[in-house]
Motif scaffolding. Structure first.
Motif, PDB file in Angstrom:
ATOM      1  N   THR A 181       0.836  -1.206   0.000  1.00 21.64           N
ATOM      2  CA  THR A 181       0.000   0.000   0.000  1.00 21.64           C
ATOM      3  C   THR A 181       0.866   1.251   0.000  1.00 21.64           C
ATOM      4  N   ARG A 182       1.905   1.267   0.851  1.00 20.61           N
ATOM      5  CA  ARG A 182       2.796   2.430   0.895  1.00 20.61           C
ATOM      6  C   ARG A 182       3.500   2.611  -0.449  1.00 20.61           C
ATOM      7  N   ARG A 183       3.945   1.530  -1.055  1.00 22.57           N
ATOM      8  CA  ARG A 183       4.669   1.607  -2.319  1.00 22.57           C
ATOM      9  C   ARG A 183       3.771   2.131  -3.443  1.00 22.57           C
ATOM     10  N   SER A 184       2.546   1.622  -3.521  1.00 20.68           N
ATOM     11  CA  SER A 184       1.647   2.064  -4.592  1.00 20.68           C
ATOM     12  C   SER A 184       1.174   3.495  -4.360  1.00 20.68           C
ATOM     13  N   ASN A 185       0.993   3.887  -3.096  1.00 29.07           N
ATOM     14  CA  ASN A 185       0.598   5.271  -2.810  1.00 29.07           C
ATOM     15  C   ASN A 185       1.697   6.250  -3.208  1.00 29.07           C
ATOM     16  N   GLU A 186       2.948   5.868  -2.947  1.00 33.54           N
ATOM     17  CA  GLU A 186       4.052   6.765  -3.311  1.00 33.54           C
ATOM     18  C   GLU A 186       4.128   6.908  -4.816  1.00 33.54           C
ATOM     19  N   ALA A 187       3.885   5.826  -5.553  1.00 31.27           N
ATOM     20  CA  ALA A 187       3.877   5.915  -7.014  1.00 31.27           C
ATOM     21  C   ALA A 187       2.706   6.764  -7.503  1.00 31.27           C
ATOM     22  N   PHE A 188       1.546   6.629  -6.848  1.00 31.10           N
ATOM     23  CA  PHE A 188       0.362   7.389  -7.273  1.00 31.10           C
ATOM     24  C   PHE A 188       0.603   8.890  -7.171  1.00 31.10           C
ATOM     25  N   LYS A 189       1.475   9.306  -6.269  1.00 29.90           N
ATOM     26  CA  LYS A 189       1.755  10.741  -6.108  1.00 29.90           C
ATOM     27  C   LYS A 189       2.295  11.355  -7.391  1.00 29.90           C
ATOM     28  N   THR A 190       2.844  10.532  -8.291  1.00 27.61           N
ATOM     29  CA  THR A 190       3.354  11.075  -9.549  1.00 27.61           C
ATOM     30  C   THR A 190       2.227  11.518 -10.486  1.00 27.61           C
ATOM     31  N   LEU A 191       0.986  11.170 -10.166  1.00 31.06           N
ATOM     32  CA  LEU A 191      -0.172  11.648 -10.936  1.00 31.06           C
ATOM     33  C   LEU A 191      -0.736  12.946 -10.373  1.00 31.06           C
ATOM     34  N   ILE A 192      -0.272  13.318  -9.180  1.00 31.40           N
ATOM     35  CA  ILE A 192      -0.736  14.537  -8.526  1.00 31.40           C
ATOM     36  C   ILE A 192       0.080  15.723  -9.038  1.00 31.40           C
ATOM     37  N   ASN A 193      -0.513  16.894  -9.014  1.00 28.48           N
ATOM     38  CA  ASN A 193       0.184  18.127  -9.371  1.00 28.48           C
ATOM     39  C   ASN A 193       1.506  18.204  -8.610  1.00 28.48           C
ATOM     40  N   GLU A 194       2.608  18.294  -9.344  1.00 30.22           N
ATOM     41  CA  GLU A 194       3.920  18.268  -8.695  1.00 30.22           C
ATOM     42  C   GLU A 194       4.145  19.469  -7.779  1.00 30.22           C
ATOM     43  N   ASN A 195       3.366  20.531  -7.948  1.00 32.78           N
ATOM     44  CA  ASN A 195       3.488  21.703  -7.075  1.00 32.78           C
ATOM     45  C   ASN A 195       2.632  21.589  -5.820  1.00 32.78           C
ATOM     46  N   HIS A 196       1.859  20.524  -5.744  1.00 33.75           N
ATOM     47  CA  HIS A 196       1.010  20.317  -4.563  1.00 33.75           C
ATOM     48  C   HIS A 196       1.788  19.485  -3.543  1.00 33.75           C
ATOM     49  N   PRO A 197       1.753  19.856  -2.252  1.00 32.76           N
ATOM     50  CA  PRO A 197       2.526  19.080  -1.256  1.00 32.76           C
ATOM     51  C   PRO A 197       2.082  17.635  -1.128  1.00 32.76           C
ATOM     52  N   SER A 198       0.907  17.307  -1.621  1.00 35.06           N
ATOM     53  CA  SER A 198       0.461  15.922  -1.570  1.00 35.06           C
ATOM     54  C   SER A 198       1.281  15.027  -2.487  1.00 35.06           C
ATOM     55  N   SER A 199       2.049  15.621  -3.383  1.00 35.33           N
ATOM     56  CA  SER A 199       2.878  14.838  -4.303  1.00 35.33           C
ATOM     57  C   SER A 199       4.231  14.500  -3.693  1.00 35.33           C
ATOM     58  N   ARG A 200       4.527  15.010  -2.488  1.00 36.78           N
ATOM     59  CA  ARG A 200       5.865  14.857  -1.922  1.00 36.78           C
ATOM     60  C   ARG A 200       5.968  13.659  -0.980  1.00 36.78           C
ATOM     61  N   PHE A 201       7.197  13.249  -0.737  1.00 36.04           N
ATOM     62  CA  PHE A 201       7.528  12.284   0.302  1.00 36.04           C
ATOM     63  C   PHE A 201       7.293  12.938   1.657  1.00 36.04           C
ATOM     64  N   THR A 202       6.740  12.193   2.605  1.00 34.38           N
ATOM     65  CA  THR A 202       6.330  12.824   3.860  1.00 34.38           C
ATOM     66  C   THR A 202       6.954  12.225   5.108  1.00 34.38           C
ATOM     67  N   VAL A 203       7.370  10.962   5.060  1.00 37.90           N
ATOM     68  CA  VAL A 203       7.827  10.282   6.277  1.00 37.90           C
ATOM     69  C   VAL A 203       9.160  10.832   6.757  1.00 37.90           C
ATOM     70  N   GLY A 204      10.097  11.027   5.829  1.00 36.03           N
ATOM     71  CA  GLY A 204      11.450  11.417   6.182  1.00 36.03           C
ATOM     72  C   GLY A 204      12.348  10.201   6.311  1.00 36.03           C
ATOM     73  N   ASN A 205      13.643  10.395   6.038  1.00 37.33           N
ATOM     74  CA  ASN A 205      14.627   9.321   6.206  1.00 37.33           C
ATOM     75  C   ASN A 205      16.004   9.945   6.376  1.00 37.33           C
ATOM     76  N   TRP A 458      -3.876   0.843 -11.838  1.00 34.45           N
ATOM     77  CA  TRP A 458      -4.002  -0.599 -12.013  1.00 34.45           C
ATOM     78  C   TRP A 458      -2.847  -1.256 -11.272  1.00 34.45           C
ATOM     79  N   GLN A 459      -3.158  -2.195 -10.380  1.00 39.28           N
ATOM     80  CA  GLN A 459      -2.120  -2.890  -9.622  1.00 39.28           C
ATOM     81  C   GLN A 459      -2.189  -4.391  -9.907  1.00 39.28           C
ATOM     82  N   HIS A 460      -1.068  -4.932 -10.377  1.00 35.43           N
ATOM     83  CA  HIS A 460      -1.002  -6.361 -10.678  1.00 35.43           C
ATOM     84  C   HIS A 460       0.470  -6.744 -10.804  1.00 35.43           C
ATOM     85  N   PRO A 461       0.840  -7.972 -10.459  1.00 37.18           N
ATOM     86  CA  PRO A 461       2.262  -8.342 -10.542  1.00 37.18           C
ATOM     87  C   PRO A 461       2.797  -8.507 -11.955  1.00 37.18           C
ATOM     88  N   SER A 462       1.933  -8.784 -12.933  1.00 35.93           N
ATOM     89  CA  SER A 462       2.476  -9.080 -14.260  1.00 35.93           C
ATOM     90  C   SER A 462       1.631  -8.592 -15.428  1.00 35.93           C
TER      91      SER A 462
END
Length: 948
Positions: A181-205, A458-462
């Motif tokens: 879920t975390r992996r697919s959500n992070e990828a989905f952010k690339t469909l969001i407006n890149e100037n919107h903070p919802s498109s950014r990484f949020t957890v920190g590392n 769309w989420q699927h392994p192959s």
């Protein structure tokens, strides 16, 4: 799975509208306390609000049922406010506030105090909110408030802990690297407006937070704190069994010293989605088939009174006859469908429809999508149905009026969040629909649900739906979670796919006949369950329980029918329960939507059927379900789908969080009658519908029935049901020997290990001490184990998590199995190997076996009182009460005084006897040691356990 989804929806019904994280900006002067109207008719709590002289908004809840007192504080700032170059600052600051204040500088002071006084605490950072909350025993509440308030008065932000806490944040990030879920959500952010903070990484590392000197980072943390952690930008909630005036005094005493300063205005948010009509294909690492459609819509935060989106969800999310999902399920194309609002930022939001597809559904994906949009188009083309509006409003009001008790800490956290976006006077009203949605508002939303205005994931392994993409897919790798994905514009084929030969009422359910009419509440209660039928073949109990003042009840039916513990029979029993639940999804959906729920679950002795909800119509509902259960036979097509799902879940098991797998395998490895994953898979492949039906036919012919009716039912109703069952089941009833959990025989001083595989690279160790008394430990020994958990938890957490930074997931857990007490020491680490962790936990145990001699009277008394308080908590809901009573009804001993035995035992324990227990169990090694881990190299002198 459907029942899980329904349970989640029930929570959302109570919460009302989905509110995202947005700021209510206002200039508020200090006020006197004012009552908040609108509490539910069964609530005994009183609500009020006040604004302190420093402009801190405070919600006060006087809860006469509260046995732990709670507080929460929500800050109107979150990861949307992170600087672009340092994602995770808000999250790191949340961590740092727990690590010392000017008044209480010790890093573990707050956590230790809360834990020692029977409480718990946590916090979260979301897009525009950071929320801190705790609960504690009543006597400790004032000092707990003082310690909590210091977070917002003078935190130290100690540089010595900043680097350590970056590691903790990084560990939290790494713990989710394999989370699909975390992996697919992070990828989905690339469909969001890149100037919107919802498109950014949020957890920190480490990369985003460890890229500057510590003093520079401290300055950034302090700046964020000064800008947003201001009293005019925060809401405090206090919940306790105290008069409102006393709570007001607490608020003024402990929180008025938060410095008065103004918060920094948040930047205006850009549009959430600039270019809809796109598809993302995400390649999963697990066997998962999901299709989600996200439609940009206006924010719904301020529509809590009418909730026009509920109308759309009510229809599209329906599962009854003639619904979209019923059609897809009948064709074996879908396993689940749900709808909801996500990413509501106060300006824009997404209306999301998600379908979990079967293998057949993947093949027929074009027909699936065509049917989805046919259902949407039918909604657009037909007049707004006032019956749906009325039903949604009626059900919302019923759920609010008779909602279950909300525990103080959860209530405090919930109200603090809600208060950010709703005025105090509307706070309670915002949890229910109070007016009818306007037709123009619904129609405006429906216009947004278009093939031209959708983001498809769309989420699927192959398998990829290449035909939906306007150009060949170009694969990319999301850098943070390494998810493989491809984005593209949607194709003409997508736009032009149309469902043929479907009626204009397709996807529109009928009116719900199960909405309760009779809401009368009985005026008496029984002290304990009453035995109304007592035979070796049929046992029936009743308890009228009106103490919660709700027109609700629960009915239990136990079918004791299993004869052996063979792996194949256990699988057949599980499949019976799964397939029956699946078969009932269509006919049980409208009852569920109207507040009538059911579950059927398999266990060691057979099956248990359970219903709950409004008593009106529930007795008939239960009898119908029982008749359906006895008549049920498996269909080959649905078995194929079920087998596919089970096999996927088994194949995905290694992808679960390592700490969760450690606890799972501890239970499997220390008890008998379990099967390995490979064994289950091998049996599953060869199971047929005929075999299941033969199994069902055999077991419905001979079973023992145990029934229990409780809640807003009169005894006469139970007697009538018992008589009916005696007559209708007379030829099927039989005696059955009750079976208990069988714990493996482990030797005192024995050392055992079970190793398992994970996809995560993290090391995980669950190092357990388990009693070797043959699953027959008395209440005294079990109490000692619980006290030991209470005493060692803060010490272990402080050393392994705060000081040595071995991992983000660290804790001492109660691993008790039936009457075999066990204590577990759990660490999941991205940077320390299992060998080191095992050695370190062993050292910790040796040191603390001697520590027992240094245990002060106060420390022991605090721990004993904290454990005692857990058993002294009275049930706050009918469900809690019934689920406490039900095991004692089924078990032959009928020990309804078990709680009182625990309390009596705990009151008589002494420190001296406890120290002797510590010496025997740890220092003298009378307990067995069991290590459950995934990456241990040197297992010399440890005996391998197996699942059997």
């Amino acid at each position: 799975m459907m029942q899980i989804i329904r349970n989640l929806r029930t929570i959302f019904i109570f919460l009302g509208v989905c509110l995202s994280q947005t700021l209510m900006q206002s200039s508020i002067a200090a006020t006197s306390m004012q009552i908040i109207p609108g509490e539910s008719q069964t609530s005994l709590s009183k609500y009020a609000h006040v604004t302190l002289s420093n402009e801190l908004a405070v919600i006060l809840v006087s809860d006469p049922k509260a046995e732990r007192f709670a507080a929460a504080l929500a800050v109107n700032a979150g990861n949307f406010q992170d600087p672009d170059e340092h994602p995770g600052i808000a999250h790191l600051l949340e961590h740092m506030l727990f690590l010392g204040t000017k008044k209480y500088p010790e890093a573990n002071s707050y956590q230790a105090y809360i834990r020692q006084h029977g409480g718990s605490h946590n916090a979260f950072t979301s897009s525009q909110e950071t929320n801190y909350y705790f609960d504690v025993l009543p006597d400790a509440y004032p000092e707990a408030l003082d310690r909590f308030a210091q977070f917002f008065i003078a935190p130290t932000l100690d540089p010595n802990y900043i680097a350590r806490e970056i590691n903790a944040v990084d560990s939290e990030y790494r713990a989710k690297l394999n989370d699909e879920t975390r992996r697919s959500n992070e990828a989905f952010k690339t469909l969001i407006n890149e100037n919107h903070p919802s498109s950014r990484f949020t957890v920190g590392n480490l990369d985003t937070l460890g890229n500057m000197p510590t003093d520079t980072l401290k300055a950034r943390l302090q700046g964020f704190y000064d800008n947003f952690y201001t009293p005019d930008n925060m809401t405090l909630v206090l919940v306790a069994n105290k008069p409102l005036k006393t709570l007001e005094t607490y608020a003024r005493t402990y929180f008025s010293d938060i410095p008065l300063r103004k918060h920094t205005q948040k930047a205006e948010l850009p549009v959430l989605v600039q270019a809809p009509h796109k598809i993302q294909v995400f390649q999963t690492d697990t066997e998962k088939s999901l299709l989600s459609l996200s439609f940009p819509i206006p924010s719904q935060i301020q529509n809590y009174a009418t909730q026009p989106t509920r109308y759309i969800s009510y229809v599209l999310g329906d599962e009854s006859k003639n619904s979209l999902f019923s059609d897809l399920k009948t064709k074996n194309w879908a396993q689940s469908l749900h709808t909801g609002i996500t990413k509501d930022d106060g300006n824009n939001a997404l209306f999301k429809l998600t379908i979990r597809l079967t293998d057949e559904g993947v093949t027929h994906r074009n027909e699936v999508v065509a049917r989805v949009f046919k259902a949407i188009d039918n909604l657009k083309q037909t007049d707004i149905n006032p019956a749906y509006i009325k039903e949604t409003r009626t059900l919302s009001q019923l759920n609010f009026a008779y909602h279950d008790y909300v525990p103080p800490m959860h209530l405090a956290q919930l109200l603090a969040s809600r208060s950010r976006v709703v005025s105090p006077n509307q706070l309670l009203e915002s949890f229910r629909i109070t007016g009818d949605a306007k037709e123009k508002d619904i129609e405006l939303l429906l216009k947004q649900l278009s093939k031209k205005r959708v983001l498809v994931q769309w989420q699927h392994p192959s398998i990829s739906p290449d035909e939906w993409a306007a150009a060949p897919l170009k694969w990319q790798v999301e850098p943070l979670y390494q998810g493989k994905y491809a984005n593209a514009n949607l194709s003409e084929k997508w736009d032009n796919e149309v469902a043929q030969d479907l009626p204009n009422n397709y996807g529109q359910p009928k009116e719900n006949p199960y909405i309760p009419d009779n809401l009368a509440i009985t005026n008496h209660s029984d002290a304990s369950p009453i035995h109304i039928v007592n035979t070796p073949k049929l046992d029936f109990w009743h308890k009228t329980n009106s103490q919660f003042k709700k027109p609700t009840g629960m009915i239990f039916g136990y079918l004791g029918c299993t004869q052996n513990d063979s792996a194949r029979d256990k699988l057949l029993l599980q499949l019976w329960a799964i397939l029956f639940t699946d078969a009932m999804s269509e006919s049980s959906y409208q009852p569920y939507n109207a507040g009538l729920n059911f579950s059927l679950y398999a266990h060691k002795n057979g099956l248990t059927l359970r219903t709950s909800g409004y008593t009106d119509k529930q007795m008939v509902f239960f009898k119908d379900l029982l008749n359906e259960l006895l008549a049920f036979r498996a269909e080959p097509e649905r078995l194929t789908v079920a087998k596919q799902e089970i096999l996927k879940n088994l194949n995905n098991l290694d992808n679960q969080p390592p700490h969760a797998l450690a606890r799972h395998y501890f239970s499997k490895a220390t008890t008998l009658g379990n099967s390995t994953r490979d064994a289950i898979q091998n049996h599953l492949i060869s199971v047929t519908a005929d075999e299941i039906n033969q199994f069902i036919q055999k077991h419905i012919q001979r079973f023992r029935y145990i029934g229990y009716v409780t809640g807003n039912f009169e005894r006469q109703e139970s007697e009538k049901l018992a008589n009916t069952l005696q007559n209708t089941l007379s030829n099927r009833l039989s005696e059955h020997q009750y079976q208990t959990v069988k714990v493996k025989s482990l030797a005192p001083n024995g050392r055992y290990v079970y190793q398992f595989n994970t996809r995560s690279s993290d090391s995980v160790v669950l190092y357990s001490l388990i009693s070797t008394d043959g699953n027959n430990a008395d209440h005294v020994e079990r109490s000692y184990f619980r006290i030991l958990v209470q005493l060692l938890s803060p010490r272990f957490y402080n050393e392994f998590r705060t000081e040595k930074q071995y991992g983000y997931i660290v804790g001492v857990t109660n691993q008790t199995i039936d009457q075999t007490p066990a204590i577990g020491f759990l660490v999941q680490s991205p940077n320390t190997d299992s060998d080191t962790l095992i050695s370190e936990i062993g050292r910790f145990l040796e040191e603390n076996s001697e520590w027992g001699n240094r245990l002060s009277d106060q420390e022991f008394e605090q721990a004993r009182s904290a454990v005692l308080s857990q058993f002294s908590l009275t049930p706050k809901t009918l469900r809690e009460s019934a689920l406490e009573e039900w095991p004692h009804i089924v078990e032959p001993e009928h020990n309804f005084n078990d709680r009182e035995t625990w309390i009596k035992t705990l009151k008589t324990l002494s420190k001296d006897d406890f120290i002797v227990f510590i010496e025997n169990k740890i220092e003298h090694n009378q307990a067995a040691r069991v290590v459950t881990t995934n990456q241990w190299q040197d297992t010399t002198n440890w005996q391998q356990l197996s699942i059997q």
